[in-house]
Design a protein around this motif. Structure first.
Motif, PDB file in Angstrom:
ATOM      1  N   PRO A 115     -32.323   8.629  83.695  1.00  0.00           N
ATOM      2  CA  PRO A 115     -31.534   9.283  84.739  1.00  0.00           C
ATOM      3  C   PRO A 115     -32.347  10.357  85.455  1.00  0.00           C
ATOM      4  CG  PRO A 115     -30.232   9.061  82.743  1.00  0.00           C
ATOM      5  CD  PRO A 115     -31.637   8.657  82.386  1.00  0.00           C
ATOM      6  N   ALA A 116     -31.948  10.677  86.662  1.00  0.00           N
ATOM      7  CA  ALA A 116     -32.639  11.707  87.440  1.00  0.00           C
ATOM      8  C   ALA A 116     -32.624  13.038  86.708  1.00  0.00           C
ATOM      9  CB  ALA A 116     -31.972  11.857  88.807  1.00  0.00           C
ATOM     10  N   GLU A 117     -33.620  13.880  87.005  1.00  0.00           N
ATOM     11  CA  GLU A 117     -33.739  15.167  86.318  1.00  0.00           C
ATOM     12  C   GLU A 117     -32.457  15.976  86.393  1.00  0.00           C
ATOM     13  OE1 GLU A 117     -37.031  17.536  87.466  1.00  0.00           O
ATOM     14  OE2 GLU A 117     -38.545  16.109  86.755  1.00  0.00           O
ATOM     15  N   ARG A 118     -31.842  16.024  87.562  1.00  0.00           N
ATOM     16  CA  ARG A 118     -30.626  16.828  87.703  1.00  0.00           C
ATOM     17  C   ARG A 118     -29.527  16.328  86.784  1.00  0.00           C
ATOM     18  NH1 ARG A 118     -28.067  17.548  93.583  1.00  0.00           N
ATOM     19  NH2 ARG A 118     -27.806  15.303  93.337  1.00  0.00           N
ATOM     20  N   GLU A 119     -29.361  14.992  86.709  1.00  0.00           N
ATOM     21  CA  GLU A 119     -28.325  14.428  85.845  1.00  0.00           C
ATOM     22  C   GLU A 119     -28.630  14.700  84.373  1.00  0.00           C
ATOM     23  OE1 GLU A 119     -26.427  10.135  84.482  1.00  0.00           O
ATOM     24  OE2 GLU A 119     -27.688  10.239  86.294  1.00  0.00           O
ATOM     25  N   LEU A 120     -29.894  14.512  83.978  1.00  0.00           N
ATOM     26  CA  LEU A 120     -30.267  14.767  82.587  1.00  0.00           C
ATOM     27  C   LEU A 120     -30.026  16.225  82.210  1.00  0.00           C
ATOM     28  CD1 LEU A 120     -33.588  12.810  81.872  1.00  0.00           C
ATOM     29  CD2 LEU A 120     -31.382  12.544  80.722  1.00  0.00           C
ATOM     30  N   ALA A 121     -30.455  17.132  83.083  1.00  0.00           N
ATOM     31  CA  ALA A 121     -30.290  18.557  82.800  1.00  0.00           C
ATOM     32  C   ALA A 121     -28.813  18.915  82.667  1.00  0.00           C
ATOM     33  CB  ALA A 121     -30.946  19.392  83.896  1.00  0.00           C
ATOM     34  N   GLU A 122     -27.977  18.339  83.517  1.00  0.00           N
ATOM     35  CA  GLU A 122     -26.536  18.619  83.450  1.00  0.00           C
ATOM     36  C   GLU A 122     -25.922  18.055  82.169  1.00  0.00           C
ATOM     37  OE1 GLU A 122     -24.979  17.007  87.050  1.00  0.00           O
ATOM     38  OE2 GLU A 122     -25.594  18.732  88.277  1.00  0.00           O
ATOM     39  N   ARG A 123     -26.316  16.823  81.802  1.00  0.00           N
ATOM     40  CA  ARG A 123     -25.779  16.217  80.590  1.00  0.00           C
ATOM     41  C   ARG A 123     -26.137  17.035  79.353  1.00  0.00           C
ATOM     42  NH1 ARG A 123     -24.367  10.640  80.199  1.00  0.00           N
ATOM     43  NH2 ARG A 123     -24.459   9.489  82.161  1.00  0.00           N
ATOM     44  N   LEU A 124     -27.371  17.555  79.334  1.00  0.00           N
ATOM     45  CA  LEU A 124     -27.871  18.274  78.170  1.00  0.00           C
ATOM     46  C   LEU A 124     -27.526  19.764  78.200  1.00  0.00           C
ATOM     47  CD1 LEU A 124     -31.357  16.537  78.043  1.00  0.00           C
ATOM     48  CD2 LEU A 124     -29.527  16.265  76.367  1.00  0.00           C
ATOM     49  N   GLY A 125     -27.120  20.267  79.352  1.00  0.00           N
ATOM     50  CA  GLY A 125     -26.796  21.681  79.478  1.00  0.00           C
ATOM     51  C   GLY A 125     -28.022  22.573  79.390  1.00  0.00           C
ATOM     52  N   ILE A 126     -29.151  22.111  79.953  1.00  0.00           N
ATOM     53  CA  ILE A 126     -30.383  22.892  79.939  1.00  0.00           C
ATOM     54  C   ILE A 126     -30.899  23.050  81.366  1.00  0.00           C
ATOM     55  CG2 ILE A 126     -31.069  22.200  77.618  1.00  0.00           C
ATOM     56  CD1 ILE A 126     -32.936  20.137  78.873  1.00  0.00           C
ATOM     57  N   SER A 127     -31.859  23.952  81.536  1.00  0.00           N
ATOM     58  CA  SER A 127     -32.461  24.129  82.853  1.00  0.00           C
ATOM     59  C   SER A 127     -33.423  22.980  83.145  1.00  0.00           C
ATOM     60  CB  SER A 127     -33.223  25.456  82.914  1.00  0.00           C
ATOM     61  OG  SER A 127     -34.395  25.392  82.120  1.00  0.00           O
ATOM     62  N   ARG A 128     -33.712  22.767  84.425  1.00  0.00           N
ATOM     63  CA  ARG A 128     -34.656  21.723  84.775  1.00  0.00           C
ATOM     64  C   ARG A 128     -36.070  22.090  84.333  1.00  0.00           C
ATOM     65  NH1 ARG A 128     -32.921  19.442  90.694  1.00  0.00           N
ATOM     66  NH2 ARG A 128     -34.605  17.984  90.233  1.00  0.00           N
ATOM     67  N   VAL A 129     -36.339  23.390  84.194  1.00  0.00           N
ATOM     68  CA  VAL A 129     -37.651  23.819  83.683  1.00  0.00           C
ATOM     69  C   VAL A 129     -37.816  23.340  82.241  1.00  0.00           C
ATOM     70  CG1 VAL A 129     -39.057  25.814  83.029  1.00  0.00           C
ATOM     71  CG2 VAL A 129     -37.838  25.797  85.221  1.00  0.00           C
ATOM     72  N   THR A 130     -36.790  23.571  81.409  1.00  0.00           N
ATOM     73  CA  THR A 130     -36.845  23.110  80.023  1.00  0.00           C
ATOM     74  C   THR A 130     -36.925  21.592  79.961  1.00  0.00           C
ATOM     75  OG1 THR A 130     -35.638  25.034  79.202  1.00  0.00           O
ATOM     76  CG2 THR A 130     -35.611  23.063  77.818  1.00  0.00           C
ATOM     77  N   LEU A 131     -36.158  20.908  80.801  1.00  0.00           N
ATOM     78  CA  LEU A 131     -36.194  19.446  80.817  1.00  0.00           C
ATOM     79  C   LEU A 131     -37.588  18.940  81.147  1.00  0.00           C
ATOM     80  CD1 LEU A 131     -34.852  16.673  80.742  1.00  0.00           C
ATOM     81  CD2 LEU A 131     -34.293  16.970  83.171  1.00  0.00           C
ATOM     82  N   ARG A 132     -38.246  19.556  82.119  1.00  0.00           N
ATOM     83  CA  ARG A 132     -39.590  19.104  82.484  1.00  0.00           C
ATOM     84  C   ARG A 132     -40.579  19.295  81.347  1.00  0.00           C
ATOM     85  NH1 ARG A 132     -38.822  21.775  88.397  1.00  0.00           N
ATOM     86  NH2 ARG A 132     -37.719  20.005  89.337  1.00  0.00           N
ATOM     87  N   GLU A 133     -40.377  20.334  80.540  1.00  0.00           N
ATOM     88  CA  GLU A 133     -41.241  20.519  79.371  1.00  0.00           C
ATOM     89  C   GLU A 133     -40.998  19.411  78.352  1.00  0.00           C
ATOM     90  OE1 GLU A 133     -40.286  24.479  78.150  1.00  0.00           O
ATOM     91  OE2 GLU A 133     -41.882  25.355  79.354  1.00  0.00           O
ATOM     92  N   VAL A 134     -39.744  19.006  78.203  1.00  0.00           N
ATOM     93  CA  VAL A 134     -39.418  17.893  77.313  1.00  0.00           C
ATOM     94  C   VAL A 134     -40.065  16.614  77.820  1.00  0.00           C
ATOM     95  CG1 VAL A 134     -37.541  16.413  76.500  1.00  0.00           C
ATOM     96  CG2 VAL A 134     -37.270  18.901  76.462  1.00  0.00           C
ATOM     97  N   LEU A 135     -39.928  16.343  79.100  1.00  0.00           N
ATOM     98  CA  LEU A 135     -40.497  15.122  79.677  1.00  0.00           C
ATOM     99  C   LEU A 135     -42.024  15.123  79.594  1.00  0.00           C
ATOM    100  CD1 LEU A 135     -38.212  14.647  82.820  1.00  0.00           C
ATOM    101  CD2 LEU A 135     -38.073  13.471  80.610  1.00  0.00           C
ATOM    102  N   ARG A 136     -42.615  16.307  79.669  1.00  0.00           N
ATOM    103  CA  ARG A 136     -44.076  16.405  79.546  1.00  0.00           C
ATOM    104  C   ARG A 136     -44.529  15.992  78.153  1.00  0.00           C
ATOM    105  NH1 ARG A 136     -44.660  21.494  80.748  1.00  0.00           N
ATOM    106  NH2 ARG A 136     -44.588  21.042  82.976  1.00  0.00           N
ATOM    107  N   VAL A 137     -43.750  16.384  77.137  1.00  0.00           N
ATOM    108  CA  VAL A 137     -44.072  15.967  75.764  1.00  0.00           C
ATOM    109  C   VAL A 137     -44.004  14.446  75.648  1.00  0.00           C
ATOM    110  CG1 VAL A 137     -43.253  15.994  73.374  1.00  0.00           C
ATOM    111  CG2 VAL A 137     -43.357  18.120  74.681  1.00  0.00           C
TER     112      VAL A 137
END
Length: 249
Positions: A54-76
């Protein structure tokens, strides 16, 4: 451009399965728990190889995290060769095929020899108990200095040495609890935990978070705040457990 299967219902089926896995994380371990959940999505094949997350915005909303944190997860995930980012009109984050290698077989063999849930729960009982005992009984003088010195070594450790000095900090806390039996049992379970940790990568974001928790833990112990020490240790154990479940379960 459907991600899986064909027909109008395919996208809805994928969304339903993702909803069963992706849920708002707790504030204390946002990075670790978000990583655990997205790893589950990838390893369970909820988004197949070649499919788009799913798009970053949707993932961040589902998980309740910031897009900055999500991008760090995706980088891993990218660094582990599990996903790749593509640009353009049909861009996004895509799941990569996972090669079936001898190394993967060896990992599965090692993990199969350990009851991960049993190890993690027993570790939590011992660690939370040790933290509470140290705080409730109080540490002063040489005992307090031992704990401070163990914490300081984790702050100064190079990446390659981090897990060793992290282990020493936790063992020190167990030894200072005043229960030789607890310390002995903890040493045994920590050996199992380290065997599991050796199967997953060192993540700088997670180590930074661990250091914050270590500092809060030692502060609570030295302040005699038993409830606070137990709460911090429980959260700390939960963060490690989330990573291990995400990578190994």
């Amino acid at each position: 451009m459907p991600e899986e299967g064909s027909g109008a219902g395919a996208g809805g089926a994928v969304a339903d399965r993702l909803a069963a896995v992706l849920r708002p994380v707790r504030a204390g371990n946002g990075f670790e728990e978000a990583l655990e959940q997205i790893l589950q999505v990838v390893r369970l094949g909820l988004v197949p190889a070649g499919g788009r997350l799913p798009a970053e915005r949707e993932l961040a909303e589902r998980l309740g995290i910031s897009r900055v944190t999500l991008r760090e997860v995706l980088r891993v995930l990218h660094d582990q060769g599990l996903v790749e980012a593509r640009r353009g009109r049909y861009g996004g984050t895509f799941v990569l095929p996972r090669p079936d290698t001898g190394g993967e077989d060896e990992l599965r063999r090692r993990v199969a020899e350990v009851d991960i849930e049993d190890v993690l729960r027993y570790r939590e009982v011992l660690e939370v108990g040790a933290a509470g005992l140290c705080a409730a009984h109080g540490l002063a003088g040489e005992r307090a200095e031992r704990l401070r010195a163990a914490l300081a070594r984790t702050h100064d450790a190079p990446l390659a040495e981090y897990r060793r000095v992290d282990t020493l900090l936790h063992l020190t806390l167990a030894e200072l609890s005043g229960s030789p039996s607890l310390a002995g049992q903890y040493a045994a379970v920590r050996a199992s935990v380290n065997g599991l940790l050796d199967c997953i990568p060192l993540l700088v974001r997670n180590l930074e978070h661990s250091q914050q928790q270590h500092t809060a833990l030692v502060t609570a112990v030295l302040d005699g705040d038993a409830d606070g020490a137990r709460a911090v240790m429980r959260e700390h154990c939960a963060g490690t457990a989330a990573l291990l479940r995400g990578f190994l379960a």
